[in-house]
Design a protein around this motif. Structure first.
Motif: not given
Ligand code: ADP
Ligand code: MG
Length: 369
Positions: A10-15, A94-101, A106-108
């Motif tokens: 399980i990965r918790v994204r930051p606020l 996970g729900q949209t915005g939770s960090g799946k992609s 990653g982030q380009e």
């Molecule tokens: P999903 O694909 O689940 O809809 P995203 O991966 O697009 O969600 O994540 C939503 C936002 O949160 C993005 O802006 C992403 O960069 C940020 N984010 C998600 N997980 C992390 C993390 N572990 N650390 C830093 N930023 C994150």
């Protein structure tokens, strides 16, 4: 054959900045070793997983679990398994915005806080990089890497690696089932890649096609499932002149999956086309839920009950990865925010169920002359 439990992390994204600026939003999640504790209406819910990755609010703080640590702890063993000849699957749920992609790809661009672009590289590119690193250090084996990349949207399959000539979209692809090799996609393009650079180019192509197709509808990426597949074939190079002995080849299929958002249909705008879209997207996710539930039940009852793989395109294609011949891992992604607590609990419960699944795995080795 041997048993192999689904590994669940399980990965918790930051606020995010917006959440941090809202005084009504607080974090309700704590991580303690393999446990996640969620506080909801002053009740504490504790869940246990194979891996728990917490993100500190400040990503520069020590204790912020970055992409590299997630990869090392959870994904690297899968790369090892693939080279041993096992099929491998990792899916993000996970729900949209939770960090799946973010986790998978990653982030380009657009930097978040101080995370550098290098650090922000996700699981799929890291997986591929490690494959080529390993290949370059093993001289006694000839290894080929073939990739494909597609998405499932509205129960239809679209190849992300074929050209869209003059903006004309190709007809969706069909699934068939081979009596021995199982379900496959007819006419899906496969690309042989020699090095990581080539592969990166294809990833860019695929990711941009994913984005282009979403024109005018931002939600599309949250409603589609994307699957990046690699076929890794290793053949021992036999140096002996009199090569009576057979060259064995090992073949591993790797599926790296970024699922559609798991939020419930009730929360999406449900009218007209949107409804139809919601229904069929949820059909794949819903069926995934049913498949996971029946596999978990089969495991606990030690029986082989009916598993509804063929009820959706996603589960049909992932048949081998779920309950079959594959070392499989699930990465559940959650938001720490109180406003998302219900979805978070839903994801955590789902992930617990997945953890009960036991696959039957074997090395795919076929000796040939
Ligand atoms: P999903 O694909 O689940 O809809 P995203 O991966 O697009 O969600 O994540 C939503 C936002 O949160 C993005 O802006 C992403 O960069 C940020 N984010 C998600 N997980 C992390 C993390 N572990 N650390 C830093 N930023 C994150
Ligand atoms: Mg996404």
């Amino acid at each position: 054959e041997e048993n192999s439990n689904l590994t669940v992390g399980i990965r918790v994204r930051p606020l995010n900045a917006k959440e941090l600026n809202d005084s009504k939003i607080t974090s309700v999640i704590q991580v303690n070793g393999q446990n996640i504790i969620v506080t909801c209406e002053s009740v504490q819910h504790t869940f246990t997983y194979d891996h728990c990755f917490m993100s500190q609010v400040d990503t520069s703080e020590s204790g912020y679990i970055d992409q590299e640590i997630v990869f090392k702890n959870m994904v690297s063993p899968l790369v090892q398994n693939a080279f041993e000849g096992y099929n491998v699957c990792l899916f993000a749920y996970g729900q949209t915005g939770s960090g799946k992609s973010y986790s998978m790809m990653g982030q380009e661009s657009a930097q978040v806080n101080i995370i550098s672009i290098d650090e922000a590289v996700g699981i799929i590119p890291r997986f591929c990089q490690e494959i080529f690193t390993r290949i370059s250090t093993n001289m006694n084996t000839k290894t080929t890497v073939e990739i494909s990349y597609f998405e499932i949207y509205n129960e239809k399959i679209h190849d992300l690696l074929t050209n869209v000539t003059n903006g004309v979209k190709r007809a969706p692809l069909k699934v068939r089932e081979h009596p021995v090799f199982g379900p496959y996609i007819v006419d899906l393009s496969q690309h042989c890649v020699q090095n990581y650079k080539d592969l990166q180019t294809w990833l860019k192509v695929g990711n941009s096609q994913r984005a282009t197709a979403a024109t005018g509808m931002n939600e599309k990426s949250s409603r589609s499932h994307s699957i990046f597949s690699i076929i890794l074939t290793q053949t021992q190079i036999n140096n002996q002149l009199n090569s009576e002995s057979m060259d064995a080849s090992r073949r591993s299929k790797i599926n790296l999956v970024d699922l559609a958002g798991s939020e419930r249909l009730s929360q999406t705008c449900a009218s007209g086309d949107r409804l139809k879209e919601g229904v069929s997207i949820n059909k794949s996710l819903l069926t995934l839920g049913k498949v996971i539930a029946s596999l978990a039940e089969n495991t606990s009852n030690r029986k082989r009950g009916f598993v509804p793989y063929r009820e959706s395109v996603l589960t049909w294609l992932l048949k081998e990865s779920l309950g079959g011949n594959s070392r499989t891992a699930m990465l559940g992604t959650v938001s720490p925010a109180n406003i998302h607590v219900e979805e978070t609990l839903a994801t955590l419960r789902y992930a617990c169920q997945a953890r009960a699944i036991v696959n039957r795995v074997r090395i795919n080795e076929d000796p040939h002359e």
